[in-house]
Design an enzyme around this catalytic site. Structure first.
Site, short mmCIF file in Angstrom:
data_model
loop_
_atom_site.label_atom_id
_atom_site.label_comp_id
_atom_site.label_asym_id
_atom_site.label_seq_id
_atom_site.Cartn_x
_atom_site.Cartn_y
_atom_site.Cartn_z
N ASP A 44 5.06 -3.26 8.04
CA ASP A 44 4.54 -2.34 7.03
C ASP A 44 5.36 -1.06 6.97
O ASP A 44 5.49 -0.45 5.90
CB ASP A 44 3.07 -2.01 7.35
CG ASP A 44 2.37 -1.31 6.21
OD1 ASP A 44 2.45 -1.82 5.07
OD2 ASP A 44 1.73 -0.27 6.45
N CYS A 137 -1.15 -2.67 -4.32
CA CYS A 137 -1.13 -2.15 -2.95
C CYS A 137 -2.17 -1.04 -2.76
O CYS A 137 -3.07 -1.17 -1.92
CB CYS A 137 0.26 -1.67 -2.56
SG CYS A 137 0.35 -1.02 -0.88
N TYR A 141 -6.10 -1.81 -1.14
CA TYR A 141 -6.39 -1.11 0.11
C TYR A 141 -7.56 -0.14 -0.08
O TYR A 141 -8.37 0.04 0.83
CB TYR A 141 -5.15 -0.37 0.60
CG TYR A 141 -4.23 -1.22 1.44
CD1 TYR A 141 -3.81 -0.79 2.69
CD2 TYR A 141 -3.77 -2.45 0.99
CE1 TYR A 141 -2.96 -1.57 3.48
CE2 TYR A 141 -2.93 -3.24 1.75
CZ TYR A 141 -2.53 -2.80 3.01
OH TYR A 141 -1.70 -3.57 3.78
N TYR A 165 -7.67 4.96 3.99
CA TYR A 165 -7.81 4.50 2.61
C TYR A 165 -9.14 4.88 1.96
O TYR A 165 -9.51 4.30 0.93
CB TYR A 165 -7.59 2.98 2.57
CG TYR A 165 -6.24 2.63 3.12
CD1 TYR A 165 -5.09 2.96 2.41
CD2 TYR A 165 -6.10 2.06 4.38
CE1 TYR A 165 -3.83 2.70 2.93
CE2 TYR A 165 -4.85 1.79 4.91
CZ TYR A 165 -3.72 2.12 4.18
OH TYR A 165 -2.48 1.86 4.70
N GLU A 207 0.16 -9.45 -1.42
CA GLU A 207 -0.69 -8.68 -0.50
C GLU A 207 -1.44 -9.63 0.45
O GLU A 207 -1.53 -9.37 1.65
CB GLU A 207 -1.68 -7.81 -1.28
CG GLU A 207 -1.08 -6.59 -1.94
CD GLU A 207 -0.59 -5.56 -0.94
OE1 GLU A 207 -1.11 -5.52 0.19
OE2 GLU A 207 0.32 -4.79 -1.28
#
Length: 223
Positions: A44, A137, A141, A165, A207
């Protein structure tokens, strides 16, 4: 229907699949292995470097001041927030710069990044295609964070990941990105609309594959 409504409907299988993937549920209940999470952080880290660059690339190419503003603001926030948090995670997991630099990028991470760069090339006639490719993304999230925050993870670092998040700033930037895609979709012709939806769908699928990659600690085939 708005772009956001059509896009979510189109990608529902993989969107829901990410919510239910053992990597994500393992963050919530603490069952995710330390090795898988450590692997995820490194991959990541690579992804986020390029994700930040992508915001800048699109901002530079955009003619609309609104697109420029949102893309550059997302880039700034990503570098000040999420990437900074990842650096703290690196310290906690003893991931050194040397280890990061010498770790080969996994196939799925590499392919996902290539997909998003390709959208920039394919959006020369309409920047909305590239903007749509970046949306899954933060939006996914945000959605996962909103669900996981309902329960306290027994693993502190997993809870810190979840907390990233659900901040007001992250939510506000994500909502602006969603609204921008809706506006760009309204202005697009039929071909551009289809390409925006496809770029979004492909990113949602990646994802899911990214979580799966981390859970299984994917590697290149050795001959």
């Amino acid at each position: 229907m708005k772009f956001s409504e059509k896009a979510r409907e189109l990608s529902k299988q993989f969107w829901d699949g990410s919510h239910n993937h053992p990597f994500v549920t393992g963050l919530a209940d603490g069952s995710l292995s330390e090795e898988s999470f450590r692997y995820y952080l490194i991959q990541d880290g690579y992804y986020l470097i390029h994700f930040s660059r992508l915001f800048g690339e699109i901002g530079d190419r955009a003619e609309s001041n609104e697109v420029k503003d949102i893309m550059f603001k997302n880039k700034e926030d990503l570098e000040a927030g999420e990437i900074a948090v990842r650096e703290e995670f690196f310290k906690e997991k003893n991931i050194t710069d040397e280890e990061f630099d010498n770790t080969e990028i996994a196939p799925t991470a590499d392919h996902y990044i290539a997909h998003m760069y390709r959208q920039i090339v394919e959006s020369e006639d309409y920047i909305g295609v590239a903007v749509a490719g970046l949306l899954p993304c933060p939006w996914l999230y945000q959605d996962i964070g909103a669900e996981l925050i309902k329960h306290q993870s027994p693993v502190p670092i997993y809870q810190s990941w979840i907390d990233t998040y659900v901040t007001d700033e992250f939510n506000n930037l994500t909502e602006r990105h969603i609204d921008l895609c809706d506006k760009l979709y309204d202005k697009a012709n039929d071909d551009q609309k289809e390409r925006m939806l496809n770029a979004f769908f492909m990113s949602v699928r990646f994802e899911y594959l990214f979580f799966d990659m981390a859970y299984k600690q994917e590697d290149w085939i050795k001959l």
